[in-house]
Design a protein around this motif. Structure first.
Motif, mmCIF file in Angstrom:
data_model
loop_
_atom_site.group_PDB
_atom_site.id
_atom_site.type_symbol
_atom_site.label_atom_id
_atom_site.label_comp_id
_atom_site.label_asym_id
_atom_site.label_seq_id
_atom_site.Cartn_x
_atom_site.Cartn_y
_atom_site.Cartn_z
ATOM 1 N N ARG A 138 0.866 -1.188 0.000
ATOM 2 C CA ARG A 138 0.000 0.000 0.000
ATOM 3 C C ARG A 138 0.898 1.231 0.000
ATOM 4 O O ARG A 138 2.116 1.112 0.023
ATOM 5 N N ASN A 145 -4.608 7.163 5.164
ATOM 6 C CA ASN A 145 -4.239 6.420 6.364
ATOM 7 C C ASN A 145 -2.748 6.583 6.629
ATOM 8 O O ASN A 145 -1.928 6.287 5.754
ATOM 9 N N GLU A 146 -2.432 7.051 7.820
ATOM 10 C CA GLU A 146 -1.023 7.197 8.235
ATOM 11 C C GLU A 146 -0.115 7.674 7.101
ATOM 12 O O GLU A 146 0.732 6.928 6.607
ATOM 13 N N GLU A 186 -6.218 4.229 16.325
ATOM 14 C CA GLU A 186 -5.928 2.795 16.366
ATOM 15 C C GLU A 186 -5.314 2.520 17.736
ATOM 16 O O GLU A 186 -4.149 2.835 17.980
ATOM 17 N N TRP A 226 3.420 -8.625 11.777
ATOM 18 C CA TRP A 226 3.149 -8.956 10.368
ATOM 19 C C TRP A 226 3.649 -10.367 10.050
ATOM 20 O O TRP A 226 2.877 -11.258 9.783
ATOM 21 N N GLU A 270 -1.714 -8.723 7.077
ATOM 22 C CA GLU A 270 -1.850 -8.555 8.531
ATOM 23 C C GLU A 270 -2.679 -9.649 9.203
ATOM 24 O O GLU A 270 -3.376 -9.395 10.185
ATOM 25 N N TRP A 320 -2.245 -9.669 12.834
ATOM 26 C CA TRP A 320 -2.519 -8.463 13.629
ATOM 27 C C TRP A 320 -3.893 -8.600 14.267
ATOM 28 O O TRP A 320 -4.907 -8.393 13.631
HETATM 29 C C1 GLA Z 1 -0.901 0.868 11.106
HETATM 30 C C2 GLA Z 1 -1.985 1.117 10.080
HETATM 31 C C3 GLA Z 1 -3.035 0.079 10.014
HETATM 32 C C4 GLA Z 1 -2.457 -1.287 10.230
HETATM 33 C C5 GLA Z 1 -1.732 -1.341 11.545
HETATM 34 C C6 GLA Z 1 -1.130 -2.688 11.804
HETATM 35 O O1 GLA Z 1 -0.822 1.648 12.182
HETATM 36 O O2 GLA Z 1 -2.558 2.390 10.137
HETATM 37 O O3 GLA Z 1 -3.650 0.136 8.759
HETATM 38 O O4 GLA Z 1 -1.609 -1.571 9.184
HETATM 39 O O5 GLA Z 1 -0.700 -0.417 11.548
HETATM 40 O O6 GLA Z 1 -0.018 -2.952 11.012
#
Ligand code: GLA
Ligand code: ZN
Length: 665
Positions: free
Chosen positions: A103, A141-142, A308, A316, A356, A359
């Motif tokens: 991604r 996202n991030e 989060e 992972w 993931e 996760w």
């Molecule tokens: C990050 C991302 C999520 C996910 C988590 C876990 O913080 O924002 O999309 O990938 O980590 O890896």
């Protein structure tokens, strides 16, 4: 309070969704965040939009009374788009394309990508801006995750040239300001300026890079600005098509390539992603996470959300340790204590496929609610019960640590000595202060310092005369300032300013740094008001002039010379700390300084591994007491309190279970 979970309905059959929503509601979960990776679901091929899935889940969640945080799905550009326009891919410092398969593979300076982003954002905004259950939007996202702020593609190269041209006006000015006479690097035009990618001198394994430090710093600023511009572009598009609820983005405590102070500005609130169980070694759940909370609060100097919040074991390719019973609850309280008024757990249920798989989330792979679900449910009920205390109170800190991204980038490129780590220095100092039961803000240099009794400015290397005069007026007015080694010696172009050290802050400190020792991991003994301790990493050799010497080195060729000094300046005082040290030693130093500065502490005696955060309200103040130890602790109390969670009346002391929490008032 917002109590939510990150939900991926696209991973699960539709007939499971009602059960998920029912279980969520039972656990006091009132919010879901969705869609940040749904681009290929919503637009499976160019211009063909399919909102079936999103409409259904939004409809179902709305009927269940859920709040929805809807994301723009740009964090995962679909394969058809990348095949059509491979130009969107990022390029790394070695010139290699960063291809498809995970991604965040897009370049922030791709005009083509912006156009495709615009189309999907418009479709989503038009469709959902009227939905009253959509209470906020998250961009992407991030930003910056997976090292994606800095790209070296030709789009970035062109954009960088323009960025430099608008900054410097003429190429002669750039050559002069950045010192291109070194190694004869004069650039003939803005178009010819290179991105600071790998050179013949670079040796990654040995941590060597060779570009002009000023050019590198400008590139860091430019790359960060590129993300900022893209974020503002997304916000404008959402607003243009009717979105009138708050817009946010999920920041990360451990990302350093984005100037988060600047990025925070255009949002109504910011959020961050908090995973205490992947913090290791000295960066434990207590120290690193607590620092990150204070740091993130400082980006806007305001409340924030955790978008989060860790809810299980994760990893992972392999998994990290399983949170021990009570830890997830403890981390949730830690977030709330430090200023989070929204808590969204990542994730509802771990995926059965994809990167993931390991996760974890609130449920297990089999969808069965077990211990973690129960713990999160209990926490939800408790937080509901104490919500007035939480929402009605604010953290008030007498101490502020100054943080800066220019310094982060400059120190990382040329780190002074072998083990010099700016962020670790900041976090160690933060921790040394908070472990004294003192609330601590972390902020950028700002004009409202007068609110603090003590301002701590570690390794403030990139600096200016303006900043020095801002500090001078703070101290003249009665403030107390603590400056450390490696401050005041570089200008805003990342050039060494050539002044007698500590450069811009020399007058404030009333000392001269006449030599220094890049001590690395060797230790140098120190003795003074703090007793004996060991310096490491960096030692300034000081002529104390008229300042008062509070500590001196007791070994080596500079034995007997000052290393902590204090200077009266106007109505205030300036401390200079000439060396780096470990957390317990910093704690001794700041115990002394904060007492002199009249800094307020929580009235509880510090207990190792027990974090306290003091919150102030108009009616009654409260203290969050959080046990990060795996063993029970007994915390002495200065008076009778009530625990808002258990409703217990407390007398002489408070007993906390392993990972136990109390909110006392
Ligand atoms: C990050 C991302 C999520 C996910 C988590 C876990 O913080 O924002 O999309 O990938 O980590 O890896
Ligand atoms: Zn690029």
């Amino acid at each position: 309070m917002i109590y939510g979970t990150d939900y991926y309905p696209e991973h699960w059959p539709e007939d499971r969704w009602p059960e998920d929503l029912r279980l969520m509601r039972e656990a006091s979960i009132n919010t879901i965040r969705i869609a940040e990776f749904m681009w290929s679901v919503i637009e499976p091929s160019e211009g063909h939009f399919d909102f079936t899935l999103l409409d259904k889940i939004i409809g179902m969640a709305s009927s269940a009374g859920m709040n929805i945080v809807l994301c723009t799905p740009t964090a995962a550009p679909p394969k058809w788009l990348m095949d059509l326009h491979p130009d969107i891919y990022q390029t790394d410092g070695s010139g290699k394309t960063r291809g498809f398969g995970s991604r965040r593979h897009y370049c922030f300076n791709s005009v083509v990508f912006k156009e495709y982003s615009r189309k999907i954002i418009k479709e989503m905004a038009v469709r959902y801006s009227g939905n009253k259950n959509v209470i906020a939007w998250q961009l992407d996202n991030e930003f910056g995750c997976h090292d994606t702020v800095r790209c070296y593609c030709h789009n970035c190269s062109t954009a960088f040239s323009k960025w430099l041209e608008s900054k410097y006006g003429s190429i002669a000015a750039l050559n002069e300001k950045l010192g291109m006479s070194f190694w004869g690097q004069h650039y003939p035009s803005f178009e010819s300026v290179v991105l600071p990618a790998d050179t013949v001198c670079d040796n990654k394994a040995a941590g060597m890079h060779a570009h002009n430090p000023g050019l590198f710093l400008d590139y860091c600023r430019f790359a960060s600005d590129s993300v900022f511009d893209y974020a503002v572009f997304q916000i404008n598009e959402l607003r243009k098509y009717g979105v009138n609820v708050p817009i946010t983005h999920n920041f990360m405590g451990s990302f350093y390539d984005l100037d988060y102070y600047k990025l925070a500005e255009p949002f109504e609130f910011i959020s961050w992603d908090c995973y205490p169980n992947i913090a290791h070694g000295p960066f434990s759940s207590l120290s690193e996470v607590s620092y990150n909370h204070d740091k993130v609060r400082g980006y806007r100097n305001d409340k924030y959300w955790v978008m989060e919040q860790c809810s299980g074991q994760n990893g992972w390719n392999y998994m990290h340790e399983t949170p021990r019973p009570g830890e997830i609850r403890l981390w949730a309280y830690q977030s709330v204590a430090h200023g989070a008024d929204g808590l969204v757990y990542f994730r509802w249920r771990p995926a059965l496929f994809g990167t993931e798989q390991y996760w974890h989330g609130i449920l297990d792979h089999d969808g069965v609610p077990r211990q973690r679900y129960d713990e999160i449910k209990q926490t939800g009920k408790e937080l509901e019960a104490i919500s007035e205390i939480v929402t009605g109170s604010r953290i008030t800190s007498d101490v502020c640590i100054l943080n800066s991204f220019d310094n982060t980038w400059s120190h990382a490129y040329q780190k002074h000595s072998e083990n010099f780590d700016y962020n670790r220095i900041l976090y160690t100092i933060h921790n040394s202060i908070t472990s004294l039961n003192i609330n601590c803000d972390v902020r950028a240099m700002c004009p409202d310092l007068a609110a603090y009794r003590l301002v701590v400015m570690p390794a403030y290397n990139i600096s200016s005369e303006e900043e020095a005069s801002l500090l001078a007026s703070y101290v003249s007015g009665g403030g107390c300032l603590a400056i450390t080694f490696r401050s005041g010696n570089r200008d805003l172009y990342n050039k060494i300013n050539g002044l007698v050290l500590p450069g811009y802050f020399r007058e404030l400190c009333g000392i001269d740094v006449i030599n220094y020792d890049a001590a690395g991991s060797s230790v140098r003994p120190v003795s003074g008001i703090t007793g004996s301790l060991n310096a490491n990493t960096w030692c300034d050799i000081i002529n104390g002039k008229d300042s008062t010497v509070l500590a001196e080195y007791t070994g080596g060729f500079y034995s007997g010379t000052p290393c902590i000094t204090v200077n009266n300046f106007g109505k205030g005082k300036v401390y200079y700390i000439g060396f780096n040290t470990d957390m317990p030693s910093y704690s001794k130093i700041f115990d002394y300084i904060s007492e002199k500065a009249g800094v307020r502490r929580t009235p509880l005696r510090p207990v190792p591994g027990v974090e306290t955060v003091f919150r102030t309200a108009s009616g009654s103040d409260c203290i969050f007491v959080m046990n990060h130890n795996e063993t029970p602790v007994i915390v002495p109390l200065d008076r009778a309190y009530t625990d808002a969670i258990s409703k217990d009346r407390l007398g002489e002391c408070l007993r906390l279970e392993p990972f136990g929490v109390a909110v006392i008032y």
